[in-house]
Design a protein around this motif. Structure first.
Motif, PDB file in Angstrom:
ATOM      1  N   GLU A  65       5.108  -3.869  -8.070  1.00 31.77           N
ATOM      2  CA  GLU A  65       3.850  -3.458  -8.526  1.00 31.77           C
ATOM      3  C   GLU A  65       2.838  -3.971  -7.934  1.00 31.77           C
ATOM      4  OE1 GLU A  65       3.009  -1.553 -11.287  1.00 31.77           O
ATOM      5  OE2 GLU A  65       5.221  -0.856 -10.962  1.00 31.77           O
ATOM      6  N   LEU A  66       3.061  -4.801  -6.744  1.00 28.73           N
ATOM      7  CA  LEU A  66       1.892  -5.669  -6.067  1.00 28.73           C
ATOM      8  C   LEU A  66       0.981  -4.769  -5.239  1.00 28.73           C
ATOM      9  CD1 LEU A  66       3.848  -8.874  -4.754  1.00 28.73           C
ATOM     10  CD2 LEU A  66       2.154  -8.691  -6.365  1.00 28.73           C
ATOM     11  N   GLU A  67      -0.382  -5.139  -5.299  1.00 32.37           N
ATOM     12  CA  GLU A  67      -1.412  -4.532  -4.464  1.00 32.37           C
ATOM     13  C   GLU A  67      -2.251  -5.502  -4.163  1.00 32.37           C
ATOM     14  OE1 GLU A  67      -3.794  -2.336  -7.333  1.00 32.37           O
ATOM     15  OE2 GLU A  67      -2.078  -1.033  -7.878  1.00 32.37           O
ATOM     16  N   ILE A  68      -2.651  -5.316  -2.937  1.00 32.44           N
ATOM     17  CA  ILE A  68      -3.534  -6.607  -2.283  1.00 32.44           C
ATOM     18  C   ILE A  68      -4.730  -7.335  -3.240  1.00 32.44           C
ATOM     19  CG2 ILE A  68      -5.470  -6.947  -0.436  1.00 32.44           C
ATOM     20  CD1 ILE A  68      -3.096  -6.961   0.727  1.00 32.44           C
ATOM     21  N   ASP A  97       3.140 -18.113   4.254  1.00 31.46           N
ATOM     22  CA  ASP A  97       3.079 -16.576   4.133  1.00 31.46           C
ATOM     23  C   ASP A  97       1.564 -16.123   4.059  1.00 31.46           C
ATOM     24  OD1 ASP A  97       6.049 -16.117   3.857  1.00 31.46           O
ATOM     25  OD2 ASP A  97       5.881 -16.597   1.854  1.00 31.46           O
ATOM     26  N   ILE A  98       0.914 -16.922   4.087  1.00 33.99           N
ATOM     27  CA  ILE A  98      -0.690 -16.549   3.819  1.00 33.99           C
ATOM     28  C   ILE A  98      -1.276 -15.543   5.253  1.00 33.99           C
ATOM     29  CG2 ILE A  98      -2.971 -17.219   4.229  1.00 33.99           C
ATOM     30  CD1 ILE A  98      -1.568 -17.762   1.143  1.00 33.99           C
ATOM     31  N   PRO A  99      -0.851 -15.943   6.510  1.00 31.46           N
ATOM     32  CA  PRO A  99      -0.932 -15.088   7.799  1.00 31.46           C
ATOM     33  C   PRO A  99      -0.373 -13.909   7.335  1.00 31.46           C
ATOM     34  CG  PRO A  99      -0.318 -17.379   8.290  1.00 31.46           C
ATOM     35  CD  PRO A  99      -0.244 -17.338   7.008  1.00 31.46           C
ATOM     36  N   MET A 100       0.826 -13.592   6.971  1.00 28.50           N
ATOM     37  CA  MET A 100       1.357 -12.207   7.014  1.00 28.50           C
ATOM     38  C   MET A 100       0.784 -11.197   5.920  1.00 28.50           C
ATOM     39  SD  MET A 100       5.168 -11.634   5.025  1.00 28.50           S
ATOM     40  CE  MET A 100       4.672 -12.095   3.404  1.00 28.50           C
ATOM     41  N   LEU A 101       0.072 -12.108   4.785  1.00 25.99           N
ATOM     42  CA  LEU A 101      -0.687 -11.328   3.856  1.00 25.99           C
ATOM     43  C   LEU A 101      -2.167 -11.117   4.301  1.00 25.99           C
ATOM     44  CD1 LEU A 101       0.760 -13.341   0.700  1.00 25.99           C
ATOM     45  CD2 LEU A 101       1.012 -10.928   1.096  1.00 25.99           C
ATOM     46  N   GLU A 102      -2.675 -11.953   5.045  1.00 22.61           N
ATOM     47  CA  GLU A 102      -3.906 -11.542   5.524  1.00 22.61           C
ATOM     48  C   GLU A 102      -3.837 -10.441   6.607  1.00 22.61           C
ATOM     49  OE1 GLU A 102      -5.890 -16.092   5.906  1.00 22.61           O
ATOM     50  OE2 GLU A 102      -4.541 -15.249   7.641  1.00 22.61           O
ATOM     51  N   LYS A 103      -2.616 -10.177   7.317  1.00 22.60           N
ATOM     52  CA  LYS A 103      -2.613  -9.021   8.028  1.00 22.60           C
ATOM     53  C   LYS A 103      -2.314  -7.660   7.263  1.00 22.60           C
ATOM     54  CE  LYS A 103      -0.632 -11.366  12.366  1.00 22.60           C
ATOM     55  NZ  LYS A 103       0.549 -11.560  13.114  1.00 22.60           N
ATOM     56  N   MET A 104      -1.737  -7.949   6.108  1.00 19.28           N
ATOM     57  CA  MET A 104      -1.545  -6.928   5.168  1.00 19.28           C
ATOM     58  C   MET A 104      -2.561  -6.437   4.688  1.00 19.28           C
ATOM     59  SD  MET A 104       2.178  -7.849   3.341  1.00 19.28           S
ATOM     60  CE  MET A 104       2.284  -6.042   2.631  1.00 19.28           C
ATOM     61  N   GLU A 106      -5.478  -6.322   6.027  1.00 18.38           N
ATOM     62  CA  GLU A 106      -6.334  -5.443   6.992  1.00 18.38           C
ATOM     63  C   GLU A 106      -5.962  -4.252   7.119  1.00 18.38           C
ATOM     64  OE1 GLU A 106      -5.731  -7.594  10.549  1.00 18.38           O
ATOM     65  OE2 GLU A 106      -6.901  -9.235   9.874  1.00 18.38           O
ATOM     66  N   THR A 107      -4.713  -3.771   6.425  1.00 19.63           N
ATOM     67  CA  THR A 107      -4.166  -2.379   6.756  1.00 19.63           C
ATOM     68  C   THR A 107      -4.145  -1.538   5.568  1.00 19.63           C
ATOM     69  OG1 THR A 107      -1.963  -3.301   6.731  1.00 19.63           O
ATOM     70  CG2 THR A 107      -3.116  -2.836   8.910  1.00 19.63           C
ATOM     71  N   HIS A 108      -4.351  -2.231   4.197  1.00 18.68           N
ATOM     72  CA  HIS A 108      -4.044  -1.772   2.973  1.00 18.68           C
ATOM     73  C   HIS A 108      -5.391  -1.700   2.060  1.00 18.68           C
ATOM     74  CE1 HIS A 108       0.054  -2.303   4.079  1.00 18.68           C
ATOM     75  NE2 HIS A 108       0.488  -1.665   3.177  1.00 18.68           N
ATOM     76  N   SER A 109      -5.585  -0.727   1.313  1.00 18.29           N
ATOM     77  CA  SER A 109      -6.789  -0.792   0.403  1.00 18.29           C
ATOM     78  C   SER A 109      -6.529  -1.652  -0.777  1.00 18.29           C
ATOM     79  CB  SER A 109      -7.118   0.714  -0.094  1.00 18.29           C
ATOM     80  OG  SER A 109      -5.870   1.227  -0.810  1.00 18.29           O
ATOM     81  N   LYS A 110      -7.399  -1.978  -1.544  1.00 19.68           N
ATOM     82  CA  LYS A 110      -7.287  -3.093  -2.493  1.00 19.68           C
ATOM     83  C   LYS A 110      -6.321  -2.590  -3.707  1.00 19.68           C
ATOM     84  CE  LYS A 110     -11.531  -5.697  -1.876  1.00 19.68           C
ATOM     85  NZ  LYS A 110     -12.486  -6.232  -2.436  1.00 19.68           N
ATOM     86  N   LEU A 114       1.747  -1.862  -2.326  1.00 21.06           N
ATOM     87  CA  LEU A 114       2.169  -2.396  -0.979  1.00 21.06           C
ATOM     88  C   LEU A 114       3.602  -1.845  -0.509  1.00 21.06           C
ATOM     89  CD1 LEU A 114       0.806  -6.075  -1.236  1.00 21.06           C
ATOM     90  CD2 LEU A 114      -0.249  -4.236   0.206  1.00 21.06           C
ATOM     91  N   PHE A 115       4.356  -1.675  -1.518  1.00 17.54           N
ATOM     92  CA  PHE A 115       5.665  -1.352  -1.381  1.00 17.54           C
ATOM     93  C   PHE A 115       6.052   0.071  -2.353  1.00 17.54           C
ATOM     94  CE2 PHE A 115       5.226  -6.004  -1.049  1.00 17.54           C
ATOM     95  CZ  PHE A 115       5.453  -6.267   0.381  1.00 17.54           C
ATOM     96  N   PRO A 116       5.813   1.067  -1.800  1.00 15.59           N
ATOM     97  CA  PRO A 116       6.040   2.172  -2.514  1.00 15.59           C
ATOM     98  C   PRO A 116       7.659   2.762  -2.491  1.00 15.59           C
ATOM     99  CG  PRO A 116       5.067   2.771  -0.557  1.00 15.59           C
ATOM    100  CD  PRO A 116       4.938   1.290  -0.512  1.00 15.59           C
ATOM    101  N   ILE A 117       8.271   1.971  -3.128  1.00 14.03           N
ATOM    102  CA  ILE A 117       9.576   2.144  -3.083  1.00 14.03           C
ATOM    103  C   ILE A 117      10.239   2.099  -4.576  1.00 14.03           C
ATOM    104  CG2 ILE A 117      10.222   1.789  -0.657  1.00 14.03           C
ATOM    105  CD1 ILE A 117      11.237  -1.024  -1.582  1.00 14.03           C
ATOM    106  N   ASP A 118      11.283   2.377  -4.797  1.00 11.25           N
ATOM    107  CA  ASP A 118      11.922   2.221  -6.268  1.00 11.25           C
ATOM    108  C   ASP A 118      13.024   1.070  -6.229  1.00 11.25           C
ATOM    109  OD1 ASP A 118      14.395   3.269  -5.562  1.00 11.25           O
ATOM    110  OD2 ASP A 118      13.868   5.339  -6.219  1.00 11.25           O
TER     111      ASP A 118
END
Length: 210
Positions: A65-68, A97-104, A106-110, A114-118
């Motif tokens: 369910e996570l979003e930016i 894990d903060i640098p990884m999330l910072e990069k994410m 930059e490429t995802h809307s708020k 983040l993970f559109p899978i089931d």
């Protein structure tokens, strides 16, 4: 313990097992192709998904369910929407894990998932990565009210790793957002700040040693 195929039954992942074995094989998996003919998400996204589960102590359903907008990277916290304990939805993000999330971010809307899978796809990738690493991920369950298969190994591993690093029960319960009737203030804001300080000390040391 090993099963009939020679794989080790794994219900807990140490940091070495998770980062050096599970993630090593996870990113090398041949993708399970869906009806569109494309992998559901990239190999890097699967790695990010399981790093967040392992580092934040989340349930698979919470990770999906996570979003930016759920992350406060300045405060190192993540807000879990639809948490089982709604009034205590905040938990912490590990410093590395903060640098990884910072990069994410930059490429995802708020408000983008983040993970559109089931749940089943998440499980298939985890199971196959474990198999390639030589162990069978255990603690799987089937529930009538939940579609598909799920595992608590990443959440359990988060808590056990904390205990190995000398965290007390209250800190572990605060990380996993567990509420105890014997301690009404267990999940208080003060406990969150103590947890943040503890992780900042322990996991920056972990970064320096690896």
């Amino acid at each position: 313990m090993t099963n009939k195929t020679g794989e080790k039954d794994m219900s807990y992942m140490t940091s070495t097992t998770f980062y050096n074995k599970f993630l090593f094989w996870l990113i090398r998996l041949q993708p399970f192709i869906n009806e569109t003919g494309r992998p559901p998400i990239s190999a890097d996204d699967f790695v990010r998904f399981y790093r967040i589960l392992y580092g934040c102590g989340l349930r698979i359903s919470e990770g999906l369910e996570l979003e930016i907008r759920d992350f406060n990277l300045d405060k190192h916290t993540v807000n879990i929407r639809n948490s089982k304990i709604n009034e205590y939805s905040l938990t912490t993000i590990l410093p590395y894990d903060i640098p990884m999330l910072e990069k994410m971010s930059e490429t995802h809307s708020k408000s983008e998932k983040l993970f559109p899978i089931d749940r089943n796809i998440a499980w298939l990738y985890a199971k196959q990565a474990g198999r390639l690493a030589g162990f069978k991920i255990s603690q799987t369950y089937e529930k009538r009210e939940i579609k598909g298969i799920w595992t608590s190994i990443f959440r359990v591993s988060c808590s056990k790793r904390m205990f190995e690093l000398d965290a007390n029960t209250e800190l572990v319960n605060r990380k996993l957002r567990k509420k105890s009737p014997k301690s009404i203030n267990r999940l208080s804001k003060d406990k969150l700040n103590i947890l943040l300080a503890w992780e900042n000390e322990k996991f920056f040391k972990f970064m320096e040693s690896n």
